[in-house]
Design a protein around this motif. Structure first.
Motif, mmCIF file in Angstrom:
data_model
loop_
_atom_site.group_PDB
_atom_site.id
_atom_site.type_symbol
_atom_site.label_atom_id
_atom_site.label_comp_id
_atom_site.label_asym_id
_atom_site.label_seq_id
_atom_site.Cartn_x
_atom_site.Cartn_y
_atom_site.Cartn_z
ATOM 1 N N TRP A 69 -3.764 -21.651 7.210
ATOM 2 C CA TRP A 69 -5.130 -21.447 7.685
ATOM 3 C C TRP A 69 -5.654 -22.657 8.463
ATOM 4 O O TRP A 69 -6.491 -22.511 9.336
ATOM 5 C CB TRP A 69 -6.055 -21.154 6.510
ATOM 6 C CG TRP A 69 -5.912 -19.782 5.950
ATOM 7 C CD1 TRP A 69 -6.433 -18.622 6.448
ATOM 8 C CD2 TRP A 69 -5.203 -19.414 4.763
ATOM 9 N NE1 TRP A 69 -6.092 -17.559 5.649
ATOM 10 C CE2 TRP A 69 -5.338 -18.015 4.602
ATOM 11 C CE3 TRP A 69 -4.467 -20.125 3.823
ATOM 12 C CZ2 TRP A 69 -4.775 -17.315 3.537
ATOM 13 C CZ3 TRP A 69 -3.903 -19.437 2.767
ATOM 14 C CH2 TRP A 69 -4.057 -18.044 2.630
ATOM 15 N N PRO A 107 1.018 -11.110 -0.880
ATOM 16 C CA PRO A 107 0.117 -10.023 -0.487
ATOM 17 C C PRO A 107 -0.135 -10.011 1.010
ATOM 18 O O PRO A 107 -0.175 -11.059 1.673
ATOM 19 C CB PRO A 107 -1.162 -10.334 -1.266
ATOM 20 C CG PRO A 107 -0.707 -11.130 -2.443
ATOM 21 C CD PRO A 107 0.449 -11.943 -1.947
ATOM 22 N N GLY A 108 -0.313 -8.809 1.556
ATOM 23 C CA GLY A 108 -0.369 -8.638 2.998
ATOM 24 C C GLY A 108 -1.425 -9.457 3.698
ATOM 25 O O GLY A 108 -1.198 -9.957 4.808
ATOM 26 N N ASP A 109 -2.601 -9.630 3.066
ATOM 27 C CA ASP A 109 -3.679 -10.325 3.763
ATOM 28 C C ASP A 109 -3.422 -11.824 3.913
ATOM 29 O O ASP A 109 -4.012 -12.475 4.777
ATOM 30 C CB ASP A 109 -5.023 -10.093 3.061
ATOM 31 C CG ASP A 109 -5.041 -10.576 1.620
ATOM 32 O OD1 ASP A 109 -3.966 -10.603 0.981
ATOM 33 O OD2 ASP A 109 -6.125 -10.921 1.120
ATOM 34 N N VAL A 110 -2.547 -12.386 3.075
ATOM 35 C CA VAL A 110 -2.241 -13.820 3.177
ATOM 36 C C VAL A 110 -0.791 -14.083 3.596
ATOM 37 O O VAL A 110 -0.372 -15.231 3.694
ATOM 38 C CB VAL A 110 -2.546 -14.555 1.849
ATOM 39 C CG1 VAL A 110 -4.023 -14.443 1.513
ATOM 40 C CG2 VAL A 110 -1.689 -14.028 0.704
ATOM 41 N N TYR A 132 0.346 -16.845 5.965
ATOM 42 C CA TYR A 132 -0.069 -18.218 5.695
ATOM 43 C C TYR A 132 0.566 -18.845 4.459
ATOM 44 O O TYR A 132 0.451 -20.049 4.259
ATOM 45 C CB TYR A 132 -1.589 -18.263 5.524
ATOM 46 C CG TYR A 132 -2.329 -17.578 6.645
ATOM 47 C CD1 TYR A 132 -2.326 -18.112 7.932
ATOM 48 C CD2 TYR A 132 -3.006 -16.382 6.432
ATOM 49 C CE1 TYR A 132 -2.999 -17.476 8.966
ATOM 50 C CE2 TYR A 132 -3.679 -15.733 7.462
ATOM 51 C CZ TYR A 132 -3.662 -16.289 8.728
ATOM 52 O OH TYR A 132 -4.316 -15.653 9.750
#
Length: 251
Positions: free
Chosen positions: A136, A184-187, A190
Motif C-alpha cells: 500500500w 483474501p482477494g481485496d488485499v 499487497y
C-alpha cells in the motif's frame, strides 16, 4: 552473519509477541531491521540501545517502524548519549514516528538517510540492494550481503517477479507470509501467503526460509505446512528469540 528475530507479528503484536523486528550481526556490527511495535524490550534483552550501529526500515507502516521512537529515546535520554544513529528509510516513511516527540528532542539522536527503493546502499559491513515491491505504501525489499553470505527480506509485498531476484541463492530468505494458504482477494495485490513464499524460495534456490509477519492468531505449524507444499528446504517461523545463521548447503 547472524539473524535474531525480535518479533514477527503482522498488523499488531499478539500477547507476548512483537511485530516485525530483526537484529542482523556481522563482524561485531549490529543492524536493526524494521523496529516494529514492541520490539525494543526484546532488543534490550540481547544488547544495549547504545550498541545498535544502524537501523534499516523497509516501509513506513507502524508495525515496521513504531519502536524507532523508544529506541531513539533510550539513546537520547542516556546519561552519556551515543552518537547519532544512522537510520535508512524510504522517503517520508518515518515522518509520523519522528513527529511523536516535541520538535528537536531527538534531532541529535538520529542521522536520517533516506533512500529510494531500487538504490544500493553500504551499511557497515553490509552491501544492501533494494527493490520496490508492491504494497500500500512504498516498500523496499532488501538484500544484505557480507563476506559471501546473503540475507534477503521482503518487507511486506504482494506477488511480484522481482521477489525471485531478491531471494536468488540467498542463504536466508525472510519472507512476509501474513496468511498460510491464500490471501483474501481485496488485499491479494499487497500481501503474501506462506505458500507463495515457499514457491518463491524454491524458484530462487534459497538455503533457509523464515516466515514472518503472520497475522496474530495464525497457527505457525499451519504456515509451515503451507510453505512446505511448495518449498522442500528448511523452514522456520519468525518468533522472538529465533536465531538463524547461514548453513552449508546440503546440511
Amino acid at each position: 552473519m547472524r539473524l535474531t528475530v525480535l518479533g514477527g507479528c503482522g498488523g499488531f503484536p499478539a500477547a507476548g509477541q512483537a511485530c516485525s523486528g530483526y537484529l542482523v550481526e556481522h563482524d561485531g556490527f549490529r543492524l536493526l531491521i524494521d523496529p516494529g511495535y514492541a520490539i525494543v524490550p526484546r532488543l534490550l534483552e540481547v544488547t544495549d540501545a547504545a550498541d545498535v550501529d544502524a537501523v534499516l526500515v523497509s516501509h513506513g507502516h507502524p508495525d515496521h517502524c513504531a519502536d524507532l521512537n523508544p529506541l531513539l529515546r533510550a539513546r537520547a535520554m542516556n546519561d552519556e548519549p551515543p552518537p547519532a544513529l544512522p537510520v535508512f528509510a524510504p522517503p517520508g516513511a518515518l515522518g509520523p514516528v519522528l513527529a511523536l516527540d516535541r520538535p528537536g528532542m531527538l534531532d541529535d539522536a538520529i542521522a536520517l538517510r533516506e533512500f529510494t527503493p531500487g538504490d544500493r546502499l553500504e551499511v557497515g559491513p553490509f552491501g544492501v540492494s533494494s527493490w520496490l515491491l508492491p504494497h500500500w505504501v512504498q516498500n523496499a525489499g532488501l538484500r544484505l550481503e557480507a563476506s559471501g553470505q546473503v540475507l534477503a527480506y521482503t518487507g511486506d509485498s504482494g506477488p511480484s517477479p522481482l521477489l525471485a531476484d531478491l531471494a536468488r541463492d540467498a542463504d536466508i530468505f525472510l519472507a512476509e507470509a501474513t496468511y498460510p494458504w491464500q490471501v483474501p482477494g481485496d488485499v491479494a495485490p499487497y500481501l503474501s501467503s506462506a505458500r507463495q513464499a515457499g514457491a518463491v524460495a524454491s524458484q530462487a534456490g534459497t538455503g533457509q526460509l523464515v516466515l514472518t509477519h503472520l497475522w496474530p492468531g495464525t497457527d505457525p505449524d499451519e504456515a509451515g505446512r503451507a510453505a512446505a507444499g511448495t518449498y522442500p528446504g528448511p523452514i522456520a517461523v519468525a518468533v522472538p528469540g529465533l536465531v538463524a545463521e547461514p548453513a552449508l548447503r546440503g546440511e
